[in-house]
Motif scaffolding. Structure first.
Motif, PDB file in Angstrom:
ATOM      1  N   LEU A  30       0.834  -1.197   0.000  1.00 45.43           N
ATOM      2  CA  LEU A  30       0.000   0.000   0.000  1.00 45.43           C
ATOM      3  C   LEU A  30       0.871   1.250   0.000  1.00 45.43           C
ATOM      4  CD1 LEU A  30      -2.811  -0.863   2.553  1.00 45.43           C
ATOM      5  CD2 LEU A  30      -2.974  -0.765   0.085  1.00 45.43           C
ATOM      6  N   GLN A  31       0.517   2.197  -0.822  1.00 48.66           N
ATOM      7  CA  GLN A  31       1.218   3.470  -0.840  1.00 48.66           C
ATOM      8  C   GLN A  31       0.775   4.298   0.346  1.00 48.66           C
ATOM      9  OE1 GLN A  31       0.336   5.210  -4.621  1.00 48.66           O
ATOM     10  NE2 GLN A  31       1.756   3.899  -5.718  1.00 48.66           N
ATOM     11  N   GLY A  32       1.699   4.995   0.950  1.00 43.31           N
ATOM     12  CA  GLY A  32       1.373   5.871   2.062  1.00 43.31           C
ATOM     13  C   GLY A  32       1.410   5.197   3.418  1.00 43.31           C
ATOM     14  N   LEU A  33       1.478   3.884   3.446  1.00 42.78           N
ATOM     15  CA  LEU A  33       1.582   3.138   4.703  1.00 42.78           C
ATOM     16  C   LEU A  33       2.796   2.222   4.614  1.00 42.78           C
ATOM     17  CD1 LEU A  33      -2.141   2.082   5.286  1.00 42.78           C
ATOM     18  CD2 LEU A  33      -0.862   3.785   6.562  1.00 42.78           C
ATOM     19  N   ASP A  34       3.893   2.629   5.189  1.00 41.31           N
ATOM     20  CA  ASP A  34       5.117   1.832   5.126  1.00 41.31           C
ATOM     21  C   ASP A  34       4.911   0.474   5.776  1.00 41.31           C
ATOM     22  OD1 ASP A  34       6.514   3.804   3.830  1.00 41.31           O
ATOM     23  OD2 ASP A  34       7.392   4.635   5.659  1.00 41.31           O
ATOM     24  N   GLY A  35       5.247  -0.566   5.056  1.00 41.09           N
ATOM     25  CA  GLY A  35       5.146  -1.917   5.583  1.00 41.09           C
ATOM     26  C   GLY A  35       3.755  -2.514   5.573  1.00 41.09           C
ATOM     27  N   ALA A  36       2.792  -1.815   4.994  1.00 44.37           N
ATOM     28  CA  ALA A  36       1.423  -2.331   4.954  1.00 44.37           C
ATOM     29  C   ALA A  36       1.137  -2.948   3.585  1.00 44.37           C
ATOM     30  CB  ALA A  36       0.416  -1.225   5.245  1.00 44.37           C
ATOM     31  N   PHE A  37       0.328  -3.995   3.598  1.00 44.87           N
ATOM     32  CA  PHE A  37      -0.024  -4.711   2.382  1.00 44.87           C
ATOM     33  C   PHE A  37      -1.533  -4.855   2.280  1.00 44.87           C
ATOM     34  CE2 PHE A  37       4.146  -6.036   3.643  1.00 44.87           C
ATOM     35  CZ  PHE A  37       4.866  -6.019   2.468  1.00 44.87           C
ATOM     36  N   ARG A  38      -1.986  -5.137   1.059  1.00 46.89           N
ATOM     37  CA  ARG A  38      -3.402  -5.360   0.783  1.00 46.89           C
ATOM     38  C   ARG A  38      -3.553  -6.735   0.165  1.00 46.89           C
ATOM     39  NH1 ARG A  38      -5.051  -6.963  -3.757  1.00 46.89           N
ATOM     40  NH2 ARG A  38      -4.251  -5.296  -4.996  1.00 46.89           N
ATOM     41  N   LEU A  39      -4.434  -7.532   0.734  1.00 44.31           N
ATOM     42  CA  LEU A  39      -4.756  -8.850   0.203  1.00 44.31           C
ATOM     43  C   LEU A  39      -6.174  -8.792  -0.335  1.00 44.31           C
ATOM     44  CD1 LEU A  39      -4.508 -11.922  -0.178  1.00 44.31           C
ATOM     45  CD2 LEU A  39      -5.082 -12.173   2.236  1.00 44.31           C
ATOM     46  N   ARG A  40      -6.346  -9.114  -1.608  1.00 41.71           N
ATOM     47  CA  ARG A  40      -7.665  -9.073  -2.241  1.00 41.71           C
ATOM     48  C   ARG A  40      -8.245 -10.470  -2.293  1.00 41.71           C
ATOM     49  NH1 ARG A  40     -10.242  -9.805  -7.132  1.00 41.71           N
ATOM     50  NH2 ARG A  40      -8.362 -10.576  -8.107  1.00 41.71           N
ATOM     51  N   ILE A  41      -9.477 -10.605  -1.797  1.00 46.22           N
ATOM     52  CA  ILE A  41     -10.232 -11.850  -1.882  1.00 46.22           C
ATOM     53  C   ILE A  41     -11.618 -11.484  -2.370  1.00 46.22           C
ATOM     54  CG2 ILE A  41     -11.092 -13.857  -0.635  1.00 46.22           C
ATOM     55  CD1 ILE A  41      -8.731 -12.442   1.396  1.00 46.22           C
ATOM     56  N   GLY A  42     -11.845 -11.624  -3.658  1.00 43.16           N
ATOM     57  CA  GLY A  42     -13.129 -11.233  -4.238  1.00 43.16           C
ATOM     58  C   GLY A  42     -13.381  -9.755  -4.031  1.00 43.16           C
ATOM     59  N   ASP A  43     -14.517  -9.405  -3.450  1.00 42.50           N
ATOM     60  CA  ASP A  43     -14.852  -8.011  -3.184  1.00 42.50           C
ATOM     61  C   ASP A  43     -14.325  -7.525  -1.844  1.00 42.50           C
ATOM     62  OD1 ASP A  43     -16.135  -7.667  -5.578  1.00 42.50           O
ATOM     63  OD2 ASP A  43     -18.116  -8.158  -4.787  1.00 42.50           O
ATOM     64  N   PHE A  44     -13.633  -8.387  -1.097  1.00 41.96           N
ATOM     65  CA  PHE A  44     -13.113  -8.014   0.205  1.00 41.96           C
ATOM     66  C   PHE A  44     -11.628  -7.720   0.142  1.00 41.96           C
ATOM     67  CE2 PHE A  44     -17.040  -9.937   1.400  1.00 41.96           C
ATOM     68  CZ  PHE A  44     -17.427  -9.246   2.541  1.00 41.96           C
TER      69      PHE A  44
END
Length: 70
Positions: A30-44
């Motif tokens: 994720l941009q703007g959050l150092d060390g943060a990630f986004r996991l996509r599961i369908g619409d969630f």
């Protein structure tokens, strides 16, 4: 247990085994959050942070894609 719940649970267990596993899971940083990630599961989306030296994954938020980034 609903189908969506099962998918979320399976993704979280896979994430616990390897939080950087981009070949199996749809993960991006994720941009703007150092060390943060986004996991996509369908619409969630699951937004999380990894603390490597302690093997801890902090789940920051879980929600639908329209609400998670607000």
């Amino acid at each position: 247990m609903s189908k969506q719940k099962k998918r979320l649970e399976k993704a979280l267990f896979t994430l616990a085994e390897n939080p950087y596993q981009r070949d199996t899971l749809d993960i991006s940083s994720l941009q703007g959050l150092d060390g943060a990630f986004r996991l996509r599961i369908g619409d969630f989306r699951i937004v999380y942070e990894v603390v490597d030296n302690e093997l801890i994954i902090y789940v920051i938020a879980v929600g639908s894609r329209g609400d998670i980034y607000k």
